[in-house]
Design an enzyme around this catalytic site. Structure first.
Site, PDB file in Angstrom:
ATOM      1  N   LYS A 283      30.927 117.525  72.908  1.00 33.95           N
ATOM      2  CA  LYS A 283      29.651 118.489  73.262  1.00 33.95           C
ATOM      3  C   LYS A 283      28.435 117.996  73.029  1.00 33.95           C
ATOM      4  CE  LYS A 283      32.623 122.534  72.221  1.00 33.95           C
ATOM      5  NZ  LYS A 283      32.585 123.178  73.586  1.00 33.95           N
ATOM      6  N   ARG A 357      43.318 126.025  76.275  1.00 28.40           N
ATOM      7  CA  ARG A 357      44.194 126.291  77.109  1.00 28.40           C
ATOM      8  C   ARG A 357      45.643 125.366  76.887  1.00 28.40           C
ATOM      9  NH1 ARG A 357      40.445 125.243  82.120  1.00 28.40           N
ATOM     10  NH2 ARG A 357      38.950 125.802  80.550  1.00 28.40           N
TER      11      ARG A 357
HETATM   12  N1  BES Z   1      35.841 126.621  72.495  1.00 28.65           N
HETATM   13  C1  BES Z   1      35.189 126.584  73.628  1.00 28.65           C
HETATM   14  C2  BES Z   1      34.470 127.644  74.349  1.00 28.65           C
HETATM   15  C3  BES Z   1      33.350 128.234  73.669  1.00 28.65           C
HETATM   16  C4  BES Z   1      32.218 128.088  73.911  1.00 28.65           C
HETATM   17  C5  BES Z   1      33.511 129.293  72.546  1.00 28.65           C
HETATM   18  C6  BES Z   1      30.864 128.709  73.109  1.00 28.65           C
HETATM   19  C7  BES Z   1      32.676 129.859  71.846  1.00 28.65           C
HETATM   20  C8  BES Z   1      31.198 129.533  72.424  1.00 28.65           C
HETATM   21  C9  BES Z   1      35.971 125.713  74.571  1.00 28.65           C
HETATM   22  O1  BES Z   1      37.139 125.125  74.099  1.00 28.65           O
HETATM   23  C10 BES Z   1      35.288 125.155  75.668  1.00 28.65           C
HETATM   24  O2  BES Z   1      34.563 124.017  75.064  1.00 28.65           O
HETATM   25  N2  BES Z   1      35.269 125.348  76.820  1.00 28.65           N
HETATM   26  C11 BES Z   1      34.623 124.732  77.978  1.00 28.65           C
HETATM   27  C12 BES Z   1      35.713 124.383  79.037  1.00 28.65           C
HETATM   28  C13 BES Z   1      35.095 123.481  80.152  1.00 28.65           C
HETATM   29  C14 BES Z   1      35.406 122.237  79.888  1.00 28.65           C
HETATM   30  C15 BES Z   1      36.151 123.685  81.137  1.00 28.65           C
HETATM   31  C16 BES Z   1      33.474 125.444  78.269  1.00 28.65           C
HETATM   32  O3  BES Z   1      33.456 126.502  78.437  1.00 28.65           O
HETATM   33  O4  BES Z   1      32.346 124.717  78.488  1.00 28.65           O
HETATM   34 MN    MN Z   2      36.392 123.077  73.953  1.00 28.61          MN
END
Ligand code: BES
Ligand code: MN
Ligand code: ZN
Length: 502
Positions: A283, A357
């Site tokens: 990230k 997931r």
């Molecule tokens: N934990 C994150 C989602 C999230 C983002 C929760 C901000 C709370 C605040 C999740 O694991 C994630 O990183 N999701 C990605 C998925 C993508 C890579 C398909 C996302 O939402 O960007």
């Molecule tokens: Mn994630």
């Protein structure tokens, strides 16, 4: 936890430090307020008039009483338009009143709720007491200089007429338990990831089990592998310091509460990433800042079990958390890796940041293998859901209309905002992989839906609901009973769904 009791005496003769009235914009002043105003020589109404107080949301009138006999201070809290009052209005009011009482350093508070439809029900009493308890929440364990707090006693003023509703004391007792459980969930969310690891989360679950006489089991990485949860194992393998822990809490009815022949076994699954760096698909600094909160679903299901154990429903309730830390490392899983899930389906990992997931898919299959008759799963799963619904609303996905409606009704009763989103089957082709049965990401569009469709592949026909709580898991401001940081979102809804109030 705050002590909340009923107050039925004349407000003109109370010795309380503070009396707070909740007032809607167009509503007339209640008789009690008029009487109190009269005993203060009309000071309250004159002050309200002079300050142009019209009960706009957030406005207030604050009067230190010059009279020796009554309350030391009276506060009128504006609640805005009655029609526009959100369902969580009573919780917000009670929480705001308690916050103001703390700011004013009061040791005793009397709450006079606004007159609303059904305002004199056990449900209203529950909401007020619950909101009051949560309004006193704070996470200050790491502050060297804590704001000193005396005990605060809270009286809920109940008019002479109508009489107390049936179940009033049960409602207060329940409110205390729910507020306490929500506070525990908030603590877990607010705890930083260097303290709250999969192992310490498991320790917390063991603690809940001991205090509430629930069965608990915790699996380490070797056992997770033996259980065939290889998707989940892959996510955890990038953290050498904080290996995964699979947590399972069980509530079983006892004695006379033996379940009937059509045995119901509800499995509550919570996403338990104690930190989500994204892994090798790392990230950005901004995106990673809040990622200690990625175990909010786990916090909700574990804390809900504390109340479930006390309310003793006549069916089994299980909590399942596949806890892990998602880190980049020489041992981390890579984009392009393919793993076999516990269900047998293979998954190509194209983005290691779509890790939730993967852990949840194996947790769902494990729950099915343990004879779940229904699954409710909460996860901070996608940024896409936050884009779709904003930060106050959780996305609800279910192929089962009855389950979805019951969950939505429970959430409404608790003032937790849920909105049903579709499992659009046209998007299913997004998660088909060329080299495995599934891949773990779709394209740019409908990200919350493709995540839900991925999970649905593992539920295979049993009633299953997915709540994407990425938005409402935390709050960026204080708002009544809601405080900046973890909200403990979902605890109250789960309890209300499993053990409806009267
Ligand atoms: N934990 C994150 C989602 C999230 C983002 C929760 C901000 C709370 C605040 C999740 O694991 C994630 O990183 N999701 C990605 C998925 C993508 C890579 C398909 C996302 O939402 O960007
Ligand atoms: Mn994630
Ligand atoms: Zn995550």
């Amino acid at each position: 936890m705050l002590h909340v009791e009923l107050h039925r005496r004349d407000l003109r003769r109370t010795r309380a430090d503070l009396v707070v009235f909740g007032l809607f914009k167009t509503a007339k002043w209640p008789a009690e307020l008029k009487h109190l105003d009269k005993s203060l020589d009309g000071l309250l109404s004159r002050r309200a008039k002079a300050e142009g107080f019209e009960a706009e949301a957030g406005s207030s009138v604050n009067l230190a009483s010059p009279v020796a006999s009554g309350p030391a201070r009276v506060l009128l809290l504006g609640l805005g338009e009655e029609k526009k009052a959100e369902r969580d209005g009573l919780k917000v009011f009670a929480g705001a009143a308690v916050s103001r009482a703390r700011d004013l350093k009061a040791a005793s508070l009397i709450l006079v709720p606004p007159a609303i439809k059904d305002g004199c029900s056990a449900g209203a009493l529950y909401s007020l007491a619950c909101g009051a308890g949560l309004g006193d929440y704070r996470f200050d364990k790491y502050l060297s200089k804590k704001k000193r707090h005396k005990e605060l006693t809270v009286g809920l003023h109940w008019p002479e007429q109508p009489a107390m509703p049936a179940g009033a004391s049960a409602a207060l007792e329940r409110a205390r338990r729910v507020a306490e459980a929500v506070s525990h969930a908030r603590d877990l969310v607010n705890e930083p990831a260097n303290v709250l690891t999969p192992e310490t989360l498991a320790r917390h679950a063991r603690d809940i089990a001991r205090r509430h006489r629930l069965a608990v089991s915790v699996f380490d990485a070797r056992r997770i592998a033996r259980e065939g949860m290889l998707l989940y194992l892959a996510v955890g393998q990038g953290s050498t310091r904080n290996p995964p822990r699979f947590i399972h809490l069980t509530y079983k009815p006892k004695g006379r509460r033996k379940p009937g022949p059509e045995t119901r076994r509800v499995f509550l699954i919570g996403k338990g990433m104690t930190f989500d760096s994204g892994g090798l698909s790392i990230k950005t600094a901004d995106g990673m800042m809040d990622m200690k909160i990625d175990m909010s679903g786990a916090a909700a299901v574990l804390s809900a079990m504390e109340v479930i154990a006390a309310l003793k429903p006549r069916f089994e309730v299980h909590a399942v958390v596949a806890a892990a830390e998602n880190m980049p490392d020489g041992h981390a899983y890579r984009p392009g890796d393919i793993f076999r899930s516990k269900s047998g389906k293979t998954v190509e990992v194209l983005n290691t940041d779509a890790e939730g997931r993967l852990t949840l898919a194996d947790a769902i299959t494990w729950s099915r293998a343990h004879k779940a008759t229904e699954i409710v799963e909460l996860s901070t799963l996608t940024g896409a859901c936050m884009v779709a619904l904003g930060l106050h609303t959780a996305g609800l996905f279910s192929a089962d209309d009855k389950l979805a409606e019951n969950l939505a009704a429970a959430a409404r009763a608790e003032g937790e905002d849920l909105w049903r989103l579709p499992l659009t089957s046209l998007l299913r082709k997004q998660i088909k992989s060329d080299f495995a049965d599934l891949k773990n990401i779709g394209n740019r569009y409908g990200g919350a839906i493709t995540a839900a469709l991925f999970l649905q592949e593992f539920a295979e026909g049993i009633p299953y609901a997915h709540l994407d709580i990425a938005g409402p898991a935390t709050s960026d401001e204080d708002r009544g009973h809601i405080k900046k940081g973890g909200r403990g979102f979902g605890v109250a809804t789960l309890v209300s769904y499993l053990c409806p109030l009267g």
